[in-house]
Structure formats: C-alpha cells, structure tokens
Motif scaffolding. Structure first.
Motif: not given
Length: 211
Positions: A128-141
């Motif tokens: 989950s933490a990895l996902t949040r880290q790499h999805e952070a810049g997306r318009a719809s994470p």
C-alpha cells in the motif's frame, strides 16, 4: 564498489537523497542457489537504524526470498544519473591529446541482512505504501479498493515481504573531479548544451559540485 577517494560520497543526507530518488533498485544476493539479482521498487525509512531501512517484496515463486530468509548478506544497488563523456569535451585534448573516453555517474550501494515476513497485513502495508508513493502524482491515484477484495487477497498471498536494515553504505559521485578546472568546465558546458536529458542531469550535478 571501487571508489577512488576523489569520487567518494560519504555525506549521509546526500546518500539518503540518492536512495530516495531511485525508482527501481537492484537486489543482489549470493547463497545456495548461486548469484541472484532482481529489480525492485523499494520503500526507504531513513530514520530506522543508523543508515535507514529498506522495505520491499518478492514473488513467493522467486527463490531469492529464501536466500534472504537464510541470512544471506544482500547488496542493493541504487543507480543514479549517468552519461558518456567524450574526450572532445576536454580543452586538454587540443593541448596534448592525452585523453580518453569515460563515463560520469552516481551510484549508492547498500549492504545488510534482511528479515523476511509472511503476515498478510504487514505485506499489505508495504505494498500500500509503495502504491501511494508511485501513484501520488496521478490525477486519479489507484488504490487497493479499486480492485475486488478477494483478488487483492490472492495477489498478496503470492508475495513475501522483507525489511532490510542497512548496515553499510557506499556512495560514488564520479563527476570529473579528477580533471583540471578547465576540463571540468569543458565537460560541464558541453553537457549543458546537449539535448540529451542524461547529459543535462549530469551537468546539473556537476554544477552542484562547483565551489
């Protein structure tokens, strides 16, 4: 790693910054199954331990986790920026011609022994933490809730997690520090004038080295 004194990077915040900027690291182990290397996104907790702690996961079918569980020392490679340096960038080429091609680059090597864990909740927290880290810049994470719960549970059962407290760090910033001031300026200006983003990145790092 071979690190001549001129290229050694020993400042811990700088090493941590380089680790944090690396999107995909290489985990290397040697054990009963021989030499193994896998490319992994990792979480970095800089405040855990004297040099920080790395968190990641491996497929359960990937035998490298068994080497980690058996206590094998691990090497994690964090490759930074790099680019080719042509002798034509050196003013000294016109003076005496005694120059050769080389490569400028930045790299950090982290060493330690890992703890492997299988608890679903702990693995979920890492993923989950990895996902949040790499999805952070997306318009719809994307989040775990975007997929069916049973599907995600089956995916988590197919991986194992690990925590790797860093016991030793080596850093290398090879940025023409062993050249004359004129040659350094020639390389810096030549790379800065290039349209190649790799050249641009190294020129910016070289500029940071300037007094």
């Amino acid at each position: 790693m071979y690190v001549p004194r001129a290229f050694a990077e020993e400042d811990l915040p700088t090493l941590h910054k380089l680790i944090g900027e690396t999107r995909l690291a290489t985990l290397v182990t040697y054990g009963e199954q021989g030499l193994q290397a896998n490319h992994l996104p990792l979480l970095f907790a800089p405040d855990q331990g004297p040099f920080g702690t790395l968190y990641g996961h491996l497929a359960r079918a990937n035998g490298q986790w068994q080497e980690l569980a058996g206590g094998a020392e691990a090497l994690v490679i964090f490759p930074g920026a790099d680019t080719y340096i042509s002798p034509s960038l050196y003013p000294s080429k016109a003076e005496h011609g005694k120059v050769v091609p080389t490569w400028n680059y930045v790299s950090v090597h982290a060493y330690g022994s890992a703890e492997v864990f299988h608890e679903p909740q702990r693995i979920r927290e890492v993923v989950s933490a990895l996902t949040r880290q790499h999805e952070a810049g997306r318009a719809s994470p994307w989040t775990f809730e975007d997929a069916p719960a049973e599907f995600m549970d089956s995916m988590l059962r197919a991986i194992v997690g690990f925590a790797l407290p860093i016991q030793r760090l080596e850093g290398k910033r090879k940025l023409s520090q062993n050249r004359t001031a004129a040659d350094i300026d020639g390389v810096l200006n030549g790379l800065a004038a290039s349209a190649d983003p790799h050249d641009q990145h190294i020129s910016n790092l070289m500029r940071e080295e300037q007094p």
